[in-house]
Every structure is written in structure tokens, then in C-alpha cells.
Design a protein around this motif. Sequence first.
Motif, mmCIF file in Angstrom:
data_model
loop_
_atom_site.group_PDB
_atom_site.id
_atom_site.type_symbol
_atom_site.label_atom_id
_atom_site.label_comp_id
_atom_site.label_asym_id
_atom_site.label_seq_id
_atom_site.Cartn_x
_atom_site.Cartn_y
_atom_site.Cartn_z
ATOM 1 N N PHE A 1 47.140 50.464 50.182
ATOM 2 C CA PHE A 1 46.086 50.655 49.195
ATOM 3 C C PHE A 1 46.660 50.819 47.789
ATOM 4 C CE2 PHE A 1 43.256 52.627 52.680
ATOM 5 C CZ PHE A 1 42.744 51.379 52.996
ATOM 6 N N ILE A 2 47.713 51.611 47.683
ATOM 7 C CA ILE A 2 48.324 51.826 46.372
ATOM 8 C C ILE A 2 48.941 50.530 45.854
ATOM 9 C CG2 ILE A 2 50.175 53.043 45.155
ATOM 10 C CD1 ILE A 2 49.589 55.431 47.037
ATOM 11 N N GLY A 3 49.545 49.766 46.771
ATOM 12 C CA GLY A 3 50.063 48.462 46.373
ATOM 13 C C GLY A 3 48.957 47.544 45.887
ATOM 14 N N MET A 4 47.775 47.606 46.538
ATOM 15 C CA MET A 4 46.647 46.797 46.116
ATOM 16 C C MET A 4 46.155 47.198 44.730
ATOM 17 S SD MET A 4 44.524 44.422 46.442
ATOM 18 C CE MET A 4 45.160 43.880 48.027
ATOM 19 N N SER B 1 40.378 41.025 48.969
ATOM 20 C CA SER B 1 39.892 41.518 50.265
ATOM 21 C C SER B 1 40.568 40.774 51.407
ATOM 22 C CB SER B 1 38.371 41.352 50.370
ATOM 23 O OG SER B 1 37.702 42.144 49.419
ATOM 24 N N ILE B 2 40.671 39.458 51.271
ATOM 25 C CA ILE B 2 41.336 38.648 52.289
ATOM 26 C C ILE B 2 42.804 39.034 52.403
ATOM 27 C CG2 ILE B 2 42.093 36.302 52.842
ATOM 28 C CD1 ILE B 2 39.439 35.318 51.627
ATOM 29 N N SER B 3 43.428 39.275 51.259
ATOM 30 C CA SER B 3 44.850 39.620 51.253
ATOM 31 C C SER B 3 45.113 40.965 51.917
ATOM 32 C CB SER B 3 45.376 39.639 49.817
ATOM 33 O OG SER B 3 46.738 40.013 49.781
ATOM 34 N N ILE B 4 44.397 41.990 51.495
ATOM 35 C CA ILE B 4 44.649 43.323 52.048
ATOM 36 C C ILE B 4 44.201 43.401 53.500
ATOM 37 C CG2 ILE B 4 42.445 44.384 51.390
ATOM 38 C CD1 ILE B 4 44.007 46.905 50.653
ATOM 39 N N TYR C 1 37.457 48.623 35.677
ATOM 40 C CA TYR C 1 37.432 47.391 36.472
ATOM 41 C C TYR C 1 38.590 47.351 37.468
ATOM 42 C CZ TYR C 1 33.568 45.246 33.982
ATOM 43 O OH TYR C 1 32.324 44.958 33.485
ATOM 44 N N THR C 2 39.733 47.882 37.078
ATOM 45 C CA THR C 2 40.852 47.976 38.018
ATOM 46 C C THR C 2 40.460 48.821 39.228
ATOM 47 O OG1 THR C 2 42.582 47.656 36.369
ATOM 48 C CG2 THR C 2 43.181 48.902 38.325
ATOM 49 N N LEU C 3 39.847 49.963 38.975
ATOM 50 C CA LEU C 3 39.419 50.854 40.054
ATOM 51 C C LEU C 3 38.314 50.216 40.890
ATOM 52 C CD1 LEU C 3 39.969 53.686 41.157
ATOM 53 C CD2 LEU C 3 38.190 54.548 39.639
ATOM 54 N N LEU C 4 37.376 49.555 40.231
ATOM 55 C CA LEU C 4 36.277 48.907 40.945
ATOM 56 C C LEU C 4 36.789 47.807 41.873
ATOM 57 C CD1 LEU C 4 33.197 48.473 41.336
ATOM 58 C CD2 LEU C 4 33.306 46.861 39.404
ATOM 59 N N ILE C 5 37.676 46.969 41.358
ATOM 60 C CA ILE C 5 38.237 45.882 42.171
ATOM 61 C C ILE C 5 38.997 46.448 43.362
ATOM 62 C CG2 ILE C 5 39.910 43.986 42.187
ATOM 63 C CD1 ILE C 5 39.169 43.588 39.184
ATOM 64 N N THR C 6 39.748 47.513 43.130
ATOM 65 C CA THR C 6 40.519 48.131 44.208
ATOM 66 C C THR C 6 39.615 48.668 45.304
ATOM 67 O OG1 THR C 6 42.259 48.759 42.639
ATOM 68 C CG2 THR C 6 42.238 49.893 44.758
ATOM 69 N N ILE C 7 38.584 49.413 44.924
ATOM 70 C CA ILE C 7 37.698 50.038 45.907
ATOM 71 C C ILE C 7 36.923 48.983 46.698
ATOM 72 C CG2 ILE C 7 35.637 51.484 46.178
ATOM 73 C CD1 ILE C 7 36.681 53.155 43.809
ATOM 74 N N VAL C 8 36.366 47.992 46.000
ATOM 75 C CA VAL C 8 35.598 46.942 46.690
ATOM 76 C C VAL C 8 36.507 46.154 47.631
ATOM 77 C CG1 VAL C 8 34.308 44.797 46.369
ATOM 78 C CG2 VAL C 8 33.862 46.755 44.877
#
Length: 214
Positions: A149-152, A92-95, A17-24
Motif C-alpha cells: 500500500f505504501i509503495g502504491m 487497481s489492476i497493478s496492486i 488527489y494523491t490520497l484519493l487515487i491511493t485509497i480508490v
Amino acid sequence: MDIIWSNLPFLLKGAYYTLLITIVSMFFGSIIAVVVAIARLKGNRSIRWLARAYVSIIRGTPTLVQIIIVYYGLADYGLNLQPLTAAYIALSISIGAYLSETLRGAIQAIPKGQYEAAYASGMTPIQTMKRIILPQAIRIAIPPAGNTFIGMLKETSLVSVITVTELLRSAQLLIAQYYVYMPFYLAIAVMYWILSTGFSFILERIERRLSIYE
């Protein structure tokens, strides 16, 4: 270590889920970033003002507060989002705000002669941006965007406050069950490091592929 191995499938689900949230979030945040960056550079006065206001508000407020507003705040107005959906939207809004500034700087770094040459060859402004400017700007933006991205990836831990069972939340649930802290926190620290290293490797490969535009 036995306690970690016996609960590894649960932690791996959290890592998924961490990876999924990051990618989306990266995907939709990148789309937002392109739109906002172009709006700030090519839009009329009103559009530029809206784009600047968006970037200023998002960069000037904590990501945790943004997550809470999206999940809990919008519920006051009848918009009840699922925790995972709220996580996607908020991150998404943040990044998007941070990446838009990176991309805007990269676009401004492209020599003006590139635009003039494209217009002279008969390209429209949209074609120039799509075929000439953006590919070069993206290559320039990849290194600083990689850090974003890594920070996200690490900031996904913040969505644990809205009950998304990502990596940190998974560890917290196991800690509540076993009443031990260090093994689980060390385990997820290692998993975050592995994920971050993997992202760094992928971004380096992308940067090398994009070097053909040099």
C-alpha cells in the motif's frame, strides 16, 4: 519558504488527489486480489491458468507502461478514458496482482485443520472461506500488504505522465511557473513522507484489531 507557503493550497490539492487515487486503487485492488487469490487456489484448471497469467503479466511489466496502455493505448480502440479514471483502473489492476500473491500465501498458511473443523460443523466451502479462513488470512497478510500500500502511494506519482494533477504534477506545474526546483521537490518529499507515515499508523492499528483472530 515564502514561495512554498504561498502555493501550499495548490500543493495540498495535489496531495488530496494523491490520497484519493491511493485509497480508490487500494479498495478495488483488494477486491481483485481476493478474487484472483481464490481463483488460483480453488478454481478449475482454466481459471487458475488465467489467474496466473494475469499475475505474471502485471508483475512482469512496469506500472508506468500499464498506465500508458490504459490511457493512450485503449484510445486507439475508441475507449477514451478521463485521466483520473485511467489512473484508478491501471493502479487497481497493478496492486491487485501484487496483493493477490500476498493473500494467496496467507491463505495457504492457514492449517488444514481449520477447513476440516469448519466442514465438520456443517459450514459450506463458501462459508468456511468467508467466516474462518479469510479473516485469519487477512490478519497474516496485513504486514506485507502494508508495504504494498505504501509503495502504491508513492507510485501514484507515475500518473503525472497522463496529466493527473497529483502531488508530483502539482510541483512540476509550479516549477514551470517559478523556474525553481529544490523548494518544491523538498516540499512534496515531506508531504509524501507524512502520507506514508499516516498510512503506516493506520495499518498498525488495523493489524492490532485483527489480532483478535489469533
